[in-house]
Design a protein around this motif. Structure first.
Motif, PDB file in Angstrom:
ATOM      1  N   LEU A  89       0.823  -1.200   0.000  1.00  0.00           N
ATOM      2  CA  LEU A  89       0.000   0.000   0.000  1.00  0.00           C
ATOM      3  C   LEU A  89       0.866   1.263   0.000  1.00  0.00           C
ATOM      4  N   VAL A 140      -0.577   5.174   5.743  1.00  0.00           N
ATOM      5  CA  VAL A 140      -1.610   4.238   5.297  1.00  0.00           C
ATOM      6  C   VAL A 140      -2.341   3.636   6.486  1.00  0.00           C
ATOM      7  N   LEU A 151      -4.609   0.108   7.077  1.00  0.00           N
ATOM      8  CA  LEU A 151      -5.065  -1.170   6.526  1.00  0.00           C
ATOM      9  C   LEU A 151      -6.425  -1.502   7.129  1.00  0.00           C
ATOM     10  N   TYR A 164      -9.304  -4.094   2.548  1.00  0.00           N
ATOM     11  CA  TYR A 164      -8.051  -4.234   1.806  1.00  0.00           C
ATOM     12  C   TYR A 164      -7.668  -5.710   1.712  1.00  0.00           C
ATOM     13  N   CYS A 208      -7.603  -7.807  -1.743  1.00  0.00           N
ATOM     14  CA  CYS A 208      -6.231  -7.860  -2.271  1.00  0.00           C
ATOM     15  C   CYS A 208      -5.529  -9.183  -2.004  1.00  0.00           C
TER      16      CYS A 208
END
Length: 91
Positions: A71, A80, A82, A86, A90
């Protein structure tokens, strides 16, 4: 971009129900975080209590740092967070 993660313990952020941890991006500190929801949904945290979140983070630190690294690369080294989504989309 060179990204690494110091081996410091994550910090609990009660208002955000998240753990924060630091990355070094080209030797510059960048804050990363992972939500309690992500730790519960994907890494086996039993509750949003600090000790349960830290236990799950430490047990899956390599996977969490790899996700943060991906990321960070995608957002050019900016801070960032998470979220559970995500990992859902992903992985």
């Amino acid at each position: 971009m060179k990204i690494s993660f110091p081996s410091c313990a994550p910090e609990y952020c009660a208002p955000d129900l998240a753990l924060t941890f630091r990355a070094l991006v080209d030797d510059r500190p960048v804050e990363c975080s992972i939500t309690a929801e992500a730790l519960e949904d994907h890494f086996g945290a039993r509750s949003p209590r600090e000790e349960d979140l830290v236990r799950a983070f430490m047990a899956h630190r390599a996977d969490i740092e790899l996700a943060a690294q991906r990321l960070l690369n995608a957002v050019d080294g900016k801070p960032v967070t998470l979220h559970s989504g995500y990992f859902r989309f992903c992985n």
